[in-house]
Design a protein around this motif. Structure first.
Motif, PDB file in Angstrom:
ATOM      1  N   GLY A   1      -0.517  13.805   9.968  1.00 57.72           N
ATOM      2  CA  GLY A   1      -0.167  12.400  10.130  1.00 57.72           C
ATOM      3  C   GLY A   1      -1.126  11.495   9.367  1.00 57.72           C
ATOM      4  N   ALA A   2      -2.414  11.735   9.535  1.00 56.75           N
ATOM      5  CA  ALA A   2      -3.411  10.933   8.827  1.00 56.75           C
ATOM      6  C   ALA A   2      -3.303  11.157   7.323  1.00 56.75           C
ATOM      7  CB  ALA A   2      -4.817  11.300   9.318  1.00 56.75           C
ATOM      8  N   TYR A   3      -3.064  12.402   6.936  1.00 59.58           N
ATOM      9  CA  TYR A   3      -2.905  12.713   5.514  1.00 59.58           C
ATOM     10  C   TYR A   3      -1.734  11.940   4.914  1.00 59.58           C
ATOM     11  CZ  TYR A   3      -1.835  15.305   1.258  1.00 59.58           C
ATOM     12  OH  TYR A   3      -1.566  15.633  -0.053  1.00 59.58           O
ATOM     13  N   SER A   4      -0.614  11.926   5.600  1.00 59.04           N
ATOM     14  CA  SER A   4       0.568  11.293   5.018  1.00 59.04           C
ATOM     15  C   SER A   4       0.388   9.782   4.919  1.00 59.04           C
ATOM     16  CB  SER A   4       1.834  11.664   5.795  1.00 59.04           C
ATOM     17  OG  SER A   4       1.718  11.341   7.159  1.00 59.04           O
ATOM     18  N   ARG A   5      -0.224   9.174   5.921  1.00 54.28           N
ATOM     19  CA  ARG A   5      -0.513   7.739   5.835  1.00 54.28           C
ATOM     20  C   ARG A   5      -1.354   7.434   4.595  1.00 54.28           C
ATOM     21  NH1 ARG A   5      -0.395   4.290  10.492  1.00 54.28           N
ATOM     22  NH2 ARG A   5      -1.427   2.849   9.100  1.00 54.28           N
ATOM     23  N   HIS A   6      -2.401   8.229   4.432  1.00 58.38           N
ATOM     24  CA  HIS A   6      -3.297   8.062   3.280  1.00 58.38           C
ATOM     25  C   HIS A   6      -2.545   8.330   1.977  1.00 58.38           C
ATOM     26  CE1 HIS A   6      -7.127   8.226   1.080  1.00 58.38           C
ATOM     27  NE2 HIS A   6      -6.647   9.296   0.478  1.00 58.38           N
ATOM     28  N   ASP A   7      -1.706   9.339   1.987  1.00 57.39           N
ATOM     29  CA  ASP A   7      -0.979   9.747   0.777  1.00 57.39           C
ATOM     30  C   ASP A   7       0.005   8.665   0.332  1.00 57.39           C
ATOM     31  OD1 ASP A   7      -0.433  11.686  -1.250  1.00 57.39           O
ATOM     32  OD2 ASP A   7       1.388  12.267  -0.186  1.00 57.39           O
ATOM     33  N   TRP A   8       0.670   8.026   1.277  1.00 61.84           N
ATOM     34  CA  TRP A   8       1.629   6.970   0.912  1.00 61.84           C
ATOM     35  C   TRP A   8       0.890   5.792   0.263  1.00 61.84           C
ATOM     36  CZ3 TRP A   8       3.796   7.629   6.483  1.00 61.84           C
ATOM     37  CH2 TRP A   8       4.612   8.777   6.526  1.00 61.84           C
ATOM     38  N   ASP A   9      -0.251   5.404   0.843  1.00 64.58           N
ATOM     39  CA  ASP A   9      -1.049   4.335   0.215  1.00 64.58           C
ATOM     40  C   ASP A   9      -1.440   4.728  -1.209  1.00 64.58           C
ATOM     41  OD1 ASP A   9      -0.965   2.833   2.544  1.00 64.58           O
ATOM     42  OD2 ASP A   9      -2.925   3.500   3.256  1.00 64.58           O
ATOM     43  N   ARG A  10      -1.856   5.973  -1.355  1.00 63.49           N
ATOM     44  CA  ARG A  10      -2.308   6.480  -2.658  1.00 63.49           C
ATOM     45  C   ARG A  10      -1.154   6.503  -3.667  1.00 63.49           C
ATOM     46  NH1 ARG A  10      -5.022  12.317  -2.158  1.00 63.49           N
ATOM     47  NH2 ARG A  10      -2.908  12.874  -1.506  1.00 63.49           N
ATOM     48  N   LEU A  11       0.036   6.909  -3.207  1.00 69.64           N
ATOM     49  CA  LEU A  11       1.211   6.916  -4.091  1.00 69.64           C
ATOM     50  C   LEU A  11       1.577   5.492  -4.506  1.00 69.64           C
ATOM     51  CD1 LEU A  11       3.492   9.614  -2.434  1.00 69.64           C
ATOM     52  CD2 LEU A  11       2.706   9.629  -4.802  1.00 69.64           C
ATOM     53  N   GLY A  12       1.426   4.556  -3.577  1.00 73.85           N
ATOM     54  CA  GLY A  12       1.713   3.169  -3.905  1.00 73.85           C
ATOM     55  C   GLY A  12       0.780   2.675  -5.008  1.00 73.85           C
ATOM     56  N   ARG A  13      -0.508   2.959  -4.862  1.00 77.22           N
ATOM     57  CA  ARG A  13      -1.471   2.516  -5.883  1.00 77.22           C
ATOM     58  C   ARG A  13      -1.217   3.228  -7.206  1.00 77.22           C
ATOM     59  NH1 ARG A  13      -5.022   3.681  -1.652  1.00 77.22           N
ATOM     60  NH2 ARG A  13      -5.981   5.366  -2.842  1.00 77.22           N
ATOM     61  N   MET A  14      -0.881   4.517  -7.140  1.00 73.78           N
ATOM     62  CA  MET A  14      -0.696   5.302  -8.366  1.00 73.78           C
ATOM     63  C   MET A  14       0.523   4.846  -9.147  1.00 73.78           C
ATOM     64  SD  MET A  14      -0.300   9.464  -8.842  1.00 73.78           S
ATOM     65  CE  MET A  14       1.483   9.593  -8.768  1.00 73.78           C
ATOM     66  N   THR A  15       1.626   4.595  -8.429  1.00 75.35           N
ATOM     67  CA  THR A  15       2.883   4.301  -9.109  1.00 75.35           C
ATOM     68  C   THR A  15       3.065   2.815  -9.393  1.00 75.35           C
ATOM     69  OG1 THR A  15       4.022   4.045  -6.982  1.00 75.35           O
ATOM     70  CG2 THR A  15       4.047   6.244  -7.976  1.00 75.35           C
ATOM     71  N   GLY A  16       2.331   1.975  -8.673  1.00 73.45           N
ATOM     72  CA  GLY A  16       2.552   0.544  -8.793  1.00 73.45           C
ATOM     73  C   GLY A  16       3.772   0.058  -8.016  1.00 73.45           C
ATOM     74  N   ILE A  17       4.414   0.953  -7.293  1.00 73.25           N
ATOM     75  CA  ILE A  17       5.557   0.564  -6.456  1.00 73.25           C
ATOM     76  C   ILE A  17       5.010  -0.181  -5.235  1.00 73.25           C
ATOM     77  CG2 ILE A  17       7.425   1.436  -4.986  1.00 73.25           C
ATOM     78  CD1 ILE A  17       7.592   3.863  -6.953  1.00 73.25           C
ATOM     79  N   PRO A  18       5.495  -1.420  -5.008  1.00 71.44           N
ATOM     80  CA  PRO A  18       4.970  -2.190  -3.870  1.00 71.44           C
ATOM     81  C   PRO A  18       5.174  -1.426  -2.570  1.00 71.44           C
ATOM     82  CG  PRO A  18       6.362  -3.561  -5.271  1.00 71.44           C
ATOM     83  CD  PRO A  18       6.548  -2.144  -5.726  1.00 71.44           C
ATOM     84  N   TYR A  19       4.120  -1.292  -1.803  1.00 71.53           N
ATOM     85  CA  TYR A  19       4.209  -0.502  -0.568  1.00 71.53           C
ATOM     86  C   TYR A  19       3.174  -0.975   0.437  1.00 71.53           C
ATOM     87  CZ  TYR A  19       3.503   3.194   2.795  1.00 71.53           C
ATOM     88  OH  TYR A  19       3.356   3.872   3.974  1.00 71.53           O
ATOM     89  N   ALA A  20       3.614  -1.176   1.654  1.00 74.25           N
ATOM     90  CA  ALA A  20       2.694  -1.376   2.776  1.00 74.25           C
ATOM     91  C   ALA A  20       3.309  -0.665   3.975  1.00 74.25           C
ATOM     92  CB  ALA A  20       2.507  -2.860   3.061  1.00 74.25           C
ATOM     93  N   PHE A  21       2.482   0.084   4.673  1.00 77.88           N
ATOM     94  CA  PHE A  21       2.997   0.818   5.825  1.00 77.88           C
ATOM     95  C   PHE A  21       3.625  -0.175   6.802  1.00 77.88           C
ATOM     96  CE2 PHE A  21       2.375   3.061   9.967  1.00 77.88           C
ATOM     97  CZ  PHE A  21       3.190   4.147   9.691  1.00 77.88           C
ATOM     98  N   PRO A  22       4.918  -0.015   7.094  1.00 78.71           N
ATOM     99  CA  PRO A  22       5.593  -1.026   7.915  1.00 78.71           C
ATOM    100  C   PRO A  22       5.306  -0.852   9.404  1.00 78.71           C
ATOM    101  CG  PRO A  22       7.157   0.655   7.203  1.00 78.71           C
ATOM    102  CD  PRO A  22       5.830   1.045   6.624  1.00 78.71           C
ATOM    103  N   ASP A  23       5.514  -1.928  10.118  1.00 77.53           N
ATOM    104  CA  ASP A  23       5.348  -1.916  11.566  1.00 77.53           C
ATOM    105  C   ASP A  23       6.538  -2.642  12.164  1.00 77.53           C
ATOM    106  OD1 ASP A  23       4.398  -1.810  14.148  1.00 77.53           O
ATOM    107  OD2 ASP A  23       3.093  -3.558  13.905  1.00 77.53           O
ATOM    108  N   PRO A  24       7.366  -2.019  12.989  1.00 72.59           N
ATOM    109  CA  PRO A  24       7.253  -0.659  13.527  1.00 72.59           C
ATOM    110  C   PRO A  24       7.632   0.416  12.513  1.00 72.59           C
ATOM    111  CG  PRO A  24       9.315  -1.653  14.247  1.00 72.59           C
ATOM    112  CD  PRO A  24       8.566  -2.722  13.488  1.00 72.59           C
TER     113      PRO A  24
END
Lengths: 200, 200
Positions: free
Chosen positions: B60-83
């Motif tokens: 779970g922690a890995y995937s959260r971190h990985d999504w942020d990292r993919l966002g920075r790498m690709t330049g695709i706008p991304y923020a972990f949504p809530d909920p």
């Protein structure tokens, strides 16, 4: 940044077997050092709640098919071994014994153990087979058998597995550059990019 | 071989969001047609025994971190949504409604729904938000709301999910070329190779 990439694996992980050449190539081409760290997936799965791939509905059939497909695609000799999986503690302890003498020799043994299992269907869960693989690499079979019961290498094996889990390792292969983790053989391109760029 | 690649996804899957541009690029560059097929991961997880990534220890922690990292790498706008995650049945039904009129319009809506959730933190689990996203794409909001309760699109949504599971789909994104399945956004290079070569 540290130009070191740690390659965590379990000797009975097909995806790790398929990643061996790739991670060494990435390390060589980026001027990094690759450290091989065999761990035991059992405790890592227990910590993460993961389960054995092949026993899972849908995903099990997919992974069996995927390993065959990766074998054909890469040309790496591969046949699904029987039995699967096997206990890899003997192989891991022999690795740490050799690593204490010469890390290059440990890598050579690890490659041979992977090939014994995934290319030649030899049961590396058996101590005698592991000793024979060590012998084929030019090491003393009796010394290899002794290493399997040596408290120092028993402890090293357990400590490396515990340390890996503490760093967040939950699968195989798993790569770490410092504290940055990358899960899966599919992530070699990202590992390369991280080593080249220093991260992002 | 059929030059069609089916792109299965759930609207609340970050890895699917990150794969949208990639799979369309692979399809365009290999002369293939990409069909988008939103499914509901809940039933697929039930069939496969999979669990939600973010609730799993370590992974779970890995995937959260990985999504942020993919966002920075690709330049695709991304923020972990809530909920996170949210029910995606309303978005899927609106997709099938639009798809019945114009597949290109359905893809446009799907891109907008993904962006609403992962770039702008809008709760696409709410019918009113989904209707608003449809309206922003030039469709009638009232008609979108009606589509969410239309038996035809309810059935289409369920049938596509059931058919996907029957074909072996257990995650998101999942790509299929004929009966050949590829799981995960990391597999786009292999999907490309398969489309180019006809398989191996």
């Amino acid at each position: 940044m540290s130009k070191i990439v740690d390659f965590y694996f379990d000797f009975s992980s097909p995806y790790a077997y398929f990643a061996v050449d790739g991670i060494e190539q990435v390390a060589a081409e980026t001027g990094a050092t690759c450290r091989w760290i065999p761990i035991l997936l059992g405790p890592a799965f227990k910590a993460s709640g993961n389960q054995l791939l092949v026993t899972q509905p849908l995903k099990g059939a997919y992974s069996r098919h995927d390993w065959d497909r990766l074998g054909r695609m890469t040309g790496i000799p591969y046949a699904f071994p029987d039995p699967f999986p096997v206990a890899t503690i003997a192989a891991a302890r022999v690795f740490w014994w050799l690593d204490s003498l010469d890390p290059a020799a440990a890598k050579g043994f690890a490659r041979a153990a992977f090939a014994a299992y995934f290319a030649h269907n030899r049961n590396i869960g058996e101590k005698s087979v592991v000793a024979d693989v060590a012998a084929q690499c030019g090491h003393d079979a009796a010394a290899a058998l002794a290493a399997m019961d040596d408290p120092a290498f028993k402890a090293r094996c357990k400590d490396e597995t515990d340390a890996a889990i503490a760093k967040g390792v939950f699968g195989s292969p798993f790569f770490m550059i410092g504290d940055e983790g990358f899960w899966g053989s599919d992530r070699l391109p990202m590992v390369r990019r991280w080593l080249e760029s220093g991260g992002w």
